[in-house]
Write an enzyme that holds these catalytic residues in place. Structure first.
Site, PDB file in Angstrom:
ATOM      1  N   CYS A 108     -10.258  -3.526  -5.084  1.00 43.17           N
ATOM      2  CA  CYS A 108      -9.213  -4.431  -5.182  1.00 43.17           C
ATOM      3  C   CYS A 108     -10.023  -5.919  -5.673  1.00 43.17           C
ATOM      4  O   CYS A 108      -9.477  -6.723  -6.526  1.00 43.17           O
ATOM      5  CB  CYS A 108      -8.278  -4.901  -3.958  1.00 43.17           C
ATOM      6  SG  CYS A 108      -7.414  -3.161  -3.686  1.00 43.17           S
ATOM      7  N   SER A 113      -7.884  -8.848   3.800  1.00 40.97           N
ATOM      8  CA  SER A 113      -9.134  -9.225   2.644  1.00 40.97           C
ATOM      9  C   SER A 113      -9.326  -7.765   1.936  1.00 40.97           C
ATOM     10  O   SER A 113      -9.376  -6.949   2.192  1.00 40.97           O
ATOM     11  CB  SER A 113     -10.170  -9.323   3.646  1.00 40.97           C
ATOM     12  OG  SER A 113     -11.395  -9.654   2.887  1.00 40.97           O
ATOM     13  N   ASN A 139       0.923  -1.172   0.100  1.00 35.82           N
ATOM     14  CA  ASN A 139       0.034  -0.039  -0.018  1.00 35.82           C
ATOM     15  C   ASN A 139       0.864   1.329  -0.053  1.00 35.82           C
ATOM     16  O   ASN A 139       1.857   1.244   0.941  1.00 35.82           O
ATOM     17  CB  ASN A 139      -0.888   0.043   1.197  1.00 35.82           C
ATOM     18  CG  ASN A 139      -2.127   1.158   1.254  1.00 35.82           C
ATOM     19  OD1 ASN A 139      -1.625   2.397   1.167  1.00 35.82           O
ATOM     20  ND2 ASN A 139      -3.202   0.662   1.248  1.00 35.82           N
ATOM     21  N   GLU A 197      -2.548  -4.309  -3.301  1.00 33.73           N
ATOM     22  CA  GLU A 197      -2.988  -5.311  -4.447  1.00 33.73           C
ATOM     23  C   GLU A 197      -2.705  -4.621  -5.776  1.00 33.73           C
ATOM     24  O   GLU A 197      -2.161  -5.067  -6.805  1.00 33.73           O
ATOM     25  CB  GLU A 197      -4.427  -5.845  -4.445  1.00 33.73           C
ATOM     26  CG  GLU A 197      -4.667  -6.872  -3.306  1.00 33.73           C
ATOM     27  CD  GLU A 197      -5.261  -6.030  -1.832  1.00 33.73           C
ATOM     28  OE1 GLU A 197      -5.934  -6.468  -1.229  1.00 33.73           O
ATOM     29  OE2 GLU A 197      -4.832  -4.793  -2.018  1.00 33.73           O
ATOM     30  N   CYS A 236     -10.534  -4.860  -0.416  1.00 30.78           N
ATOM     31  CA  CYS A 236     -11.614  -4.085  -0.424  1.00 30.78           C
ATOM     32  C   CYS A 236     -12.144  -4.196  -1.814  1.00 30.78           C
ATOM     33  O   CYS A 236     -11.889  -5.139  -2.506  1.00 30.78           O
ATOM     34  CB  CYS A 236     -11.174  -2.529  -0.465  1.00 30.78           C
ATOM     35  SG  CYS A 236     -10.201  -2.055  -1.832  1.00 30.78           S
ATOM     36  N   ASP A 244      -8.202   5.148   4.726  1.00 30.73           N
ATOM     37  CA  ASP A 244      -8.111   4.052   3.903  1.00 30.73           C
ATOM     38  C   ASP A 244      -9.365   3.217   3.543  1.00 30.73           C
ATOM     39  O   ASP A 244      -9.450   2.844   2.402  1.00 30.73           O
ATOM     40  CB  ASP A 244      -7.075   3.162   4.341  1.00 30.73           C
ATOM     41  CG  ASP A 244      -6.438   2.065   3.146  1.00 30.73           C
ATOM     42  OD1 ASP A 244      -5.774   2.661   2.160  1.00 30.73           O
ATOM     43  OD2 ASP A 244      -6.482   1.093   3.533  1.00 30.73           O
ATOM     44  N   HIS A 295      -3.467   0.716  -3.324  1.00 25.97           N
ATOM     45  CA  HIS A 295      -3.607  -0.398  -2.437  1.00 25.97           C
ATOM     46  C   HIS A 295      -2.503  -1.263  -2.680  1.00 25.97           C
ATOM     47  O   HIS A 295      -1.981  -1.278  -3.580  1.00 25.97           O
ATOM     48  CB  HIS A 295      -4.977  -0.908  -2.417  1.00 25.97           C
ATOM     49  CG  HIS A 295      -5.993  -0.003  -1.882  1.00 25.97           C
ATOM     50  ND1 HIS A 295      -7.425  -0.807  -1.546  1.00 25.97           N
ATOM     51  CD2 HIS A 295      -5.974   1.363  -1.641  1.00 25.97           C
ATOM     52  CE1 HIS A 295      -8.118   0.386  -1.057  1.00 25.97           C
ATOM     53  NE2 HIS A 295      -7.487   1.625  -1.167  1.00 25.97           N
TER      54      HIS A 295
END
Length: 150
Positions: free
Chosen positions: A86, A81, A45, A58, A83, A146, A56
Site C-alpha cells: 500500500c 500504518s 480490507n 487502501e 504495508c 494478512d 487491503h
C-alpha cells in the site's frame, strides 16, 4: 456519508469502514480518500470476504475512487500504518499526504513514505488501536496471514 471537514472527520470515515470489515469477519482496516476536502471514496480490507490477497483497505478505497489523472491535493486516511504494497501504491500514485490512525499494532512503512516525500500524520487513535487489538486477539491466524507472517 458526509464529506470530511478535517482530519478527525476523515479518520472517522476510515474507522467506520474498518468496523464494517471487522463486523463482516474481515481484517479491520479502513480508508477514505479526499480531494481538496471532498470525499472521493471509502473502502475497507476485503481479503477474507473476497478471497483477494491484495484487497487491503487502501487498495479497496483507491479502486472505488476510480481512475484519476493525478492524485495531487488528495489525502488518504487509513486506520493502520500502510504495508509495503500500500505504501508503494501511495508513492506510485503521488499521494502527498497520508493520515494514519495507528502504528502500534503494525508499524508499517511510515519512514518509507516520509523518505519518498509523503507527509505522514500519525493520529494515535485509540479506536483504531482497540479494534485492531480485538481482531488480533480473536483471529490471530487471519492477522498473521494478512501481514504474511508464520
Amino acid at each position: 456519508m458526509s464529506t470530511p471537514t478535517n482530519d478527525a472527520e476523515g479518520m472517522r470515515l476510515a474507522y467506520e469502514q474498518a468496523k464494517k470489515s471487522f463486523d463482516e469477519g474481515g481484517v479491520p482496516v479502513g480508508a477514505a480518500l479526499t480531494h481538496k476536502g471532498s470525499l472521493l471514496a471509502v473502502g475497507h480490507n476485503r481479503r477474507v470476504q473476497g478471497g483477494d490477497p491484495i484487497a487491503h483497505g487502501e487498495m479497496d478505497c483507491l479502486r472505488k475512487a476510480g481512475r484519476r489523472r493525478n492524485y495531487k491535493d488528495c489525502v488518504l486516511y487509513t486506520t493502520l500504518s500502510p504495508c509495503m504494497m500500500c505504501a508503494g501504491t501511495i508513492v506510485q500514485f503521488g499521494i502527498k499526504k497520508v493520515v494514519v490512525g495507528e502504528a502500534e499494532t503494525f508499524p508499517g512503512n511510515l519512514a518509507f513514505l516520509s523518505d519518498h516525500g509523503v507527509e505522514v500524520m500519525l493520529m494515535n487513535d485509540e479506536r483504531c488501536r482497540s479494534l485492531m487489538r480485538e481482531f488480533i486477539r480473536t483471529k490471530p491466524e487471519l492477522w498473521f496471514e494478512d501481514i504474511a507472517e508464520d
